[in-house]
Write a protein that holds these residues in place. Structure first.
Motif, PDB file in Angstrom:
ATOM      1  N   GLY A  51       0.688  -0.689  -0.432  1.00 58.18           N
ATOM      2  CA  GLY A  51       0.155  -0.181  -0.003  1.00 58.18           C
ATOM      3  C   GLY A  51       0.797   0.992   0.070  1.00 58.18           C
ATOM      4  N   TYR A  52       0.468   2.147   0.656  1.00 55.83           N
ATOM      5  CA  TYR A  52       0.846   3.524   0.796  1.00 55.83           C
ATOM      6  C   TYR A  52       1.172   3.642   1.724  1.00 55.83           C
ATOM      7  CZ  TYR A  52      -0.455   3.807  -4.902  1.00 55.83           C
ATOM      8  OH  TYR A  52      -0.136   3.652  -5.767  1.00 55.83           O
ATOM      9  N   LEU A  53       2.090   5.199   2.251  1.00 55.06           N
ATOM     10  CA  LEU A  53       2.273   5.080   3.419  1.00 55.06           C
ATOM     11  C   LEU A  53       2.242   6.988   3.182  1.00 55.06           C
ATOM     12  CD1 LEU A  53       2.532   5.330   6.713  1.00 55.06           C
ATOM     13  CD2 LEU A  53       4.790   5.181   6.258  1.00 55.06           C
ATOM     14  N   LEU A  54       1.562   7.468   3.559  1.00 57.78           N
ATOM     15  CA  LEU A  54       0.824   9.199   3.737  1.00 57.78           C
ATOM     16  C   LEU A  54       1.168   9.299   5.316  1.00 57.78           C
ATOM     17  CD1 LEU A  54      -2.221  10.831   2.070  1.00 57.78           C
ATOM     18  CD2 LEU A  54      -1.006  11.736   4.787  1.00 57.78           C
ATOM     19  N   GLU A 122       1.673  10.915  16.280  1.00 57.50           N
ATOM     20  CA  GLU A 122       2.343  11.236  16.975  1.00 57.50           C
ATOM     21  C   GLU A 122       3.770  11.524  16.951  1.00 57.50           C
ATOM     22  OE1 GLU A 122       2.943   5.860  17.971  1.00 57.50           O
ATOM     23  OE2 GLU A 122       3.690   6.340  16.413  1.00 57.50           O
ATOM     24  N   ASN A 123       3.886  11.798  17.484  1.00 59.45           N
ATOM     25  CA  ASN A 123       4.976  13.319  17.515  1.00 59.45           C
ATOM     26  C   ASN A 123       4.589  14.160  16.497  1.00 59.45           C
ATOM     27  OD1 ASN A 123       6.284  12.110  20.211  1.00 59.45           O
ATOM     28  ND2 ASN A 123       7.351  10.299  18.065  1.00 59.45           N
ATOM     29  N   GLY A 124       3.775  14.795  15.766  1.00 62.96           N
ATOM     30  CA  GLY A 124       3.279  16.005  14.795  1.00 62.96           C
ATOM     31  C   GLY A 124       3.230  15.098  13.835  1.00 62.96           C
ATOM     32  N   ILE A 125       2.947  14.169  13.525  1.00 61.74           N
ATOM     33  CA  ILE A 125       3.466  13.277  11.851  1.00 61.74           C
ATOM     34  C   ILE A 125       2.038  13.109  11.946  1.00 61.74           C
ATOM     35  CG2 ILE A 125       4.414  11.980  10.601  1.00 61.74           C
ATOM     36  CD1 ILE A 125       5.904  14.542  11.478  1.00 61.74           C
ATOM     37  N   LEU A 126       0.541  12.932  11.321  1.00 68.92           N
ATOM     38  CA  LEU A 126      -0.245  12.238  11.115  1.00 68.92           C
ATOM     39  C   LEU A 126       0.064  11.082   9.797  1.00 68.92           C
ATOM     40  CD1 LEU A 126      -3.264  12.186  11.352  1.00 68.92           C
ATOM     41  CD2 LEU A 126      -3.408  13.083   9.907  1.00 68.92           C
ATOM     42  N   ASN A 127       0.549   9.712  10.733  1.00 66.10           N
ATOM     43  CA  ASN A 127       0.064   8.273   9.677  1.00 66.10           C
ATOM     44  C   ASN A 127      -0.829   8.354   9.155  1.00 66.10           C
ATOM     45  OD1 ASN A 127       3.765   9.083   9.556  1.00 66.10           O
ATOM     46  ND2 ASN A 127       2.554   8.592  11.799  1.00 66.10           N
ATOM     47  N   VAL A 128      -0.908   8.025   8.046  1.00 65.90           N
ATOM     48  CA  VAL A 128      -2.273   7.239   7.489  1.00 65.90           C
ATOM     49  C   VAL A 128      -1.671   6.529   6.323  1.00 65.90           C
ATOM     50  CG1 VAL A 128      -4.482   7.795   5.704  1.00 65.90           C
ATOM     51  CG2 VAL A 128      -3.270   9.999   6.702  1.00 65.90           C
ATOM     52  N   GLU A 129      -2.268   5.043   6.507  1.00 59.75           N
ATOM     53  CA  GLU A 129      -1.804   4.082   5.518  1.00 59.75           C
ATOM     54  C   GLU A 129      -2.803   3.632   4.978  1.00 59.75           C
ATOM     55  OE1 GLU A 129      -0.118   0.389   8.013  1.00 59.75           O
ATOM     56  OE2 GLU A 129       0.749   2.127   9.895  1.00 59.75           O
TER      57      GLU A 129
END
Length: 146
Positions: A51-54, A122-129
């Motif tokens: 997939g993609y990691l945004l 987490e830690n100022g980063i939004l991770n969207v899988e």
């Protein structure tokens, strides 16, 4: 996955010219201007086999400030910071922090499994899988010759 034009009145009014202008700047200058004037955070998009990691850099927000919606093939990420109460007993000498909101949209193609998108802050980063759909493997079938 394809990036859609930013839902921002400044960028829309110039019909994408502002985005092109900012992308032509050296990286340090372009980031500063993009974050200050256009008002949307930078995004990294990585493609993996599954997939993609945004990754969206948005420090200063809380998990509850974000909204991630999928409508059809349009993934929209937005955030609005709630206004903090002002303490009348404290005199501010300088105030550079601001409560900005933003909205970014991305067009997803038919290879995306929209039902299994996961977001984590987490830690100022939004991770969207964003997972890819499982490709249907066609079974090998031997056909008899008549």
């Amino acid at each position: 996955m394809t990036l859609v034009k930013v839902n921002n009145p400044i960028a829309k009014s110039f019909d994408g010219l502002m985005n092109q202008f900012l992308n032509d700047f050296p990286s340090a200058v372009g980031k500063t201007i993009r974050e200050e004037f256009v008002g949307f955070p930078p995004v990294n998009i990585d493609e993996k086999e599954t997939g993609y990691l945004l990754q969206l850099a948005a420090p200063g927000f809380e998990k509850t400030d974000f909204t991630v919606k999928l409508e059809g093939d349009l993934l929209t990420i937005s955030a609005a910071k709630t206004v903090e109460t002002k303490d009348e007993t404290v005199k501010s000498i300088r105030k550079e922090f601001s409560n900005k909101s933003f909205k970014r949209s991305f067009t997803l193609d038919e290879k995306i499994d929209g039902a299994n998108i996961v977001a984590k802050y987490e830690n100022g980063i939004l991770n969207v899988e964003i997972p890819k759909k499982e490709l249907e493997k066609t079974a090998t079938k031997e056909i008899a010759i008549l």
